[in-house]
Design a protein around this motif. Sequence first.
Motif, PDB file in Angstrom:
ATOM      1  N   GLY A  38       0.818  -1.295   0.146  1.00  0.00           N
ATOM      2  CA  GLY A  38      -0.187   0.000  -0.108  1.00  0.00           C
ATOM      3  C   GLY A  38       0.753   1.222   0.056  1.00  0.00           C
ATOM      4  O   GLY A  38       0.070   2.249   0.111  1.00  0.00           O
ATOM      5  N   GLY A  39       2.084   1.137  -0.250  1.00  0.00           N
ATOM      6  CA  GLY A  39       2.869   2.375  -0.064  1.00  0.00           C
ATOM      7  C   GLY A  39       2.772   3.193  -1.360  1.00  0.00           C
ATOM      8  O   GLY A  39       2.947   2.827  -2.568  1.00  0.00           O
ATOM      9  N   THR A  40       2.398   4.282  -1.218  1.00  0.00           N
ATOM     10  CA  THR A  40       2.523   5.326  -2.443  1.00  0.00           C
ATOM     11  C   THR A  40       3.152   6.569  -1.970  1.00  0.00           C
ATOM     12  O   THR A  40       3.429   6.956  -0.816  1.00  0.00           O
ATOM     13  CB  THR A  40       0.987   5.778  -2.902  1.00  0.00           C
ATOM     14  N   MET A  41       3.407   7.736  -3.056  1.00  0.00           N
ATOM     15  CA  MET A  41       3.902   9.139  -2.635  1.00  0.00           C
ATOM     16  C   MET A  41       2.758   9.770  -1.891  1.00  0.00           C
ATOM     17  O   MET A  41       3.338  10.925  -1.329  1.00  0.00           O
ATOM     18  CB  MET A  41       4.153   9.744  -4.006  1.00  0.00           C
ATOM     19  N   ASN A  42       1.545   9.417  -1.587  1.00  0.00           N
ATOM     20  CA  ASN A  42       0.600  10.035  -0.873  1.00  0.00           C
ATOM     21  C   ASN A  42       0.588   9.551   0.621  1.00  0.00           C
ATOM     22  O   ASN A  42      -0.209   9.950   1.432  1.00  0.00           O
ATOM     23  CB  ASN A  42      -0.743  10.016  -1.402  1.00  0.00           C
ATOM     24  N   ASN A  43       1.603   8.534   0.880  1.00  0.00           N
ATOM     25  CA  ASN A  43       1.633   8.231   2.323  1.00  0.00           C
ATOM     26  C   ASN A  43       1.937   9.213   3.048  1.00  0.00           C
ATOM     27  O   ASN A  43       2.522  10.181   2.743  1.00  0.00           O
ATOM     28  CB  ASN A  43       2.714   7.082   2.360  1.00  0.00           C
ATOM     29  N   GLN A  44       1.200   9.394   4.391  1.00  0.00           N
ATOM     30  CA  GLN A  44       1.060  10.520   5.291  1.00  0.00           C
ATOM     31  C   GLN A  44       2.670  11.060   5.691  1.00  0.00           C
ATOM     32  O   GLN A  44       2.781  12.008   5.557  1.00  0.00           O
ATOM     33  CB  GLN A  44       0.384  10.163   6.642  1.00  0.00           C
ATOM     34  N   ILE A  45       3.452   9.904   5.814  1.00  0.00           N
ATOM     35  CA  ILE A  45       4.911  10.529   6.233  1.00  0.00           C
ATOM     36  C   ILE A  45       5.378  10.965   4.962  1.00  0.00           C
ATOM     37  O   ILE A  45       6.360  12.063   5.153  1.00  0.00           O
ATOM     38  CB  ILE A  45       5.449   9.222   6.905  1.00  0.00           C
ATOM     39  N   ALA A  46       5.574  10.301   3.922  1.00  0.00           N
ATOM     40  CA  ALA A  46       6.115  10.926   2.749  1.00  0.00           C
ATOM     41  C   ALA A  46       5.495  12.319   2.471  1.00  0.00           C
ATOM     42  O   ALA A  46       6.547  13.226   2.034  1.00  0.00           O
ATOM     43  CB  ALA A  46       5.988   9.876   1.375  1.00  0.00           C
ATOM     44  N   TYR A  47       4.214  12.337   2.582  1.00  0.00           N
ATOM     45  CA  TYR A  47       3.521  13.842   2.162  1.00  0.00           C
ATOM     46  C   TYR A  47       4.165  15.016   3.144  1.00  0.00           C
ATOM     47  O   TYR A  47       4.479  15.786   2.947  1.00  0.00           O
ATOM     48  CB  TYR A  47       1.981  13.500   2.358  1.00  0.00           C
ATOM     49  N   GLN A  48       4.351  14.529   4.539  1.00  0.00           N
ATOM     50  CA  GLN A  48       4.785  15.291   5.474  1.00  0.00           C
ATOM     51  C   GLN A  48       6.297  15.923   5.363  1.00  0.00           C
ATOM     52  O   GLN A  48       6.560  16.932   5.437  1.00  0.00           O
ATOM     53  CB  GLN A  48       4.464  14.798   6.932  1.00  0.00           C
ATOM     54  N   LEU A  49       7.049  14.783   4.920  1.00  0.00           N
ATOM     55  CA  LEU A  49       8.350  15.277   4.724  1.00  0.00           C
ATOM     56  C   LEU A  49       8.517  16.091   3.312  1.00  0.00           C
ATOM     57  O   LEU A  49       9.334  16.980   3.568  1.00  0.00           O
ATOM     58  CB  LEU A  49       9.234  13.690   4.216  1.00  0.00           C
ATOM     59  N   TYR A  50       7.541  15.772   2.398  1.00  0.00           N
ATOM     60  CA  TYR A  50       7.657  16.602   1.356  1.00  0.00           C
ATOM     61  C   TYR A  50       7.448  17.968   1.600  1.00  0.00           C
ATOM     62  O   TYR A  50       8.260  19.122   1.351  1.00  0.00           O
ATOM     63  CB  TYR A  50       6.608  16.235   0.417  1.00  0.00           C
ATOM     64  N   TYR A  51       6.590  18.520   2.576  1.00  0.00           N
ATOM     65  CA  TYR A  51       6.285  19.838   2.750  1.00  0.00           C
ATOM     66  C   TYR A  51       7.061  20.220   3.984  1.00  0.00           C
ATOM     67  O   TYR A  51       7.656  21.589   3.847  1.00  0.00           O
ATOM     68  CB  TYR A  51       4.852  19.749   3.301  1.00  0.00           C
ATOM     69  N   MET A  52       7.890  19.573   4.530  1.00  0.00           N
ATOM     70  CA  MET A  52       8.852  19.875   5.541  1.00  0.00           C
ATOM     71  C   MET A  52      10.020  20.320   4.720  1.00  0.00           C
ATOM     72  O   MET A  52      10.541  21.555   5.097  1.00  0.00           O
ATOM     73  CB  MET A  52       9.242  18.506   6.296  1.00  0.00           C
ATOM     74  N   PHE A  53      10.478  19.900   3.806  1.00  0.00           N
ATOM     75  CA  PHE A  53      11.675  20.362   2.995  1.00  0.00           C
ATOM     76  C   PHE A  53      11.162  21.640   2.086  1.00  0.00           C
ATOM     77  O   PHE A  53      12.120  22.513   2.034  1.00  0.00           O
ATOM     78  CB  PHE A  53      12.090  19.193   1.874  1.00  0.00           C
ATOM     79  N   ALA A  54       9.971  21.485   1.640  1.00  0.00           N
ATOM     80  CA  ALA A  54       9.526  22.706   0.744  1.00  0.00           C
ATOM     81  C   ALA A  54       9.385  23.963   1.425  1.00  0.00           C
ATOM     82  O   ALA A  54       9.897  24.864   0.975  1.00  0.00           O
ATOM     83  CB  ALA A  54       8.064  22.354   0.237  1.00  0.00           C
ATOM     84  N   LYS A  55       9.075  23.949   2.767  1.00  0.00           N
ATOM     85  CA  LYS A  55       8.975  25.173   3.764  1.00  0.00           C
ATOM     86  C   LYS A  55      10.350  25.536   3.845  1.00  0.00           C
ATOM     87  O   LYS A  55      10.718  26.582   4.104  1.00  0.00           O
ATOM     88  CB  LYS A  55       8.468  24.336   4.980  1.00  0.00           C
ATOM     89  N   ARG A  56      11.473  24.796   3.792  1.00  0.00           N
ATOM     90  CA  ARG A  56      12.680  25.307   3.863  1.00  0.00           C
ATOM     91  C   ARG A  56      13.657  25.758   2.548  1.00  0.00           C
ATOM     92  O   ARG A  56      14.841  25.979   2.650  1.00  0.00           O
ATOM     93  CB  ARG A  56      13.701  24.197   4.655  1.00  0.00           C
ATOM     94  N   GLY A  57      12.808  25.766   1.588  1.00  0.00           N
ATOM     95  CA  GLY A  57      13.272  26.185   0.276  1.00  0.00           C
ATOM     96  C   GLY A  57      13.654  25.173  -0.577  1.00  0.00           C
ATOM     97  O   GLY A  57      14.525  25.679  -1.634  1.00  0.00           O
ATOM     98  N   PHE A  58      13.757  24.021  -0.151  1.00  0.00           N
ATOM     99  CA  PHE A  58      14.165  22.931  -1.283  1.00  0.00           C
ATOM    100  C   PHE A  58      13.498  22.691  -2.648  1.00  0.00           C
ATOM    101  O   PHE A  58      12.238  23.119  -2.491  1.00  0.00           O
ATOM    102  CB  PHE A  58      14.282  21.505  -0.319  1.00  0.00           C
ATOM    103  N   ALA A  59      13.988  22.380  -3.531  1.00  0.00           N
ATOM    104  CA  ALA A  59      13.329  21.671  -4.680  1.00  0.00           C
ATOM    105  C   ALA A  59      13.126  20.380  -4.312  1.00  0.00           C
ATOM    106  O   ALA A  59      13.817  19.560  -4.125  1.00  0.00           O
ATOM    107  CB  ALA A  59      14.263  21.739  -5.857  1.00  0.00           C
ATOM    108  N   VAL A  60      11.813  19.940  -4.088  1.00  0.00           N
ATOM    109  CA  VAL A  60      11.406  18.683  -3.786  1.00  0.00           C
ATOM    110  C   VAL A  60      10.611  18.022  -4.589  1.00  0.00           C
ATOM    111  O   VAL A  60       9.597  18.431  -5.373  1.00  0.00           O
ATOM    112  CB  VAL A  60      10.376  19.053  -2.428  1.00  0.00           C
TER     113      VAL A  60
END
Length: 218
Positions: A38-60
């Motif tokens: 059931g793993g996908t890019m919309n997994n809650q942890i993957a999703y939250q990591l994505y926003y964590m890096f985006a908030k810090r100015g990364f290209a994610v």
Amino acid sequence: MPEVIFNGPAGRIEGRFQPAKVRNAPIALILHPHPQFGGTMNNQIAYQLYYMFAKRGFAVLRFNFRGVGRSQGAFDHGAGELSDAASALDWVQTIHPDARSCWIAGFSFGAWIGMQLLMRRPEIEGFISIAPPANLNDFSFLAPCPSSGLIIHGDIDKVVPIKDVQTLVDKLKTQKGIVIDQRIIEGANHFFEGKVDELLANCEQYVDMRLAANAESA
């Protein structure tokens, strides 16, 4: 959060990409858990990591491995998924050719793929491995591990018992020239049910610490 489609070794790969606002911003690649469970890019942890890096100015970029969602191909027991991850990093680097560095963050199966990619790509300077499946997959390729990073897991994980992760961490900590930061979330199972906020807080603190250290040495 633009939806993107790019070419991978088994056909099209579906992803979500957050471009950076500055040309030399770092890149972050997020790798999701096991496709057959059931793993996908919309997994809650993957999703939250994505926003964590985006908030810090990364290209994610987060993306679906082959055979997941709208990504073409079929599950390939890790070999093909590693090729997918390499293609994903290549794609982001064509968008951000001036990126000064790269980070990789993976959860469970994604942590195993991420650490293999780490061995192949010297530009990866930091990693986050969440619940790396040290009892299910071979991590002996980390000889030596080329970058410093965070390994974080729960103490009541039944899928990947703490002793197996500890053996991996102990082995990596003997290596010179890198620093492995290990964090154990009390009361967390493999999926961090009820503990995702605590997990993310630890990841944020680690990334901020590394970014501050880089800024001081620049």
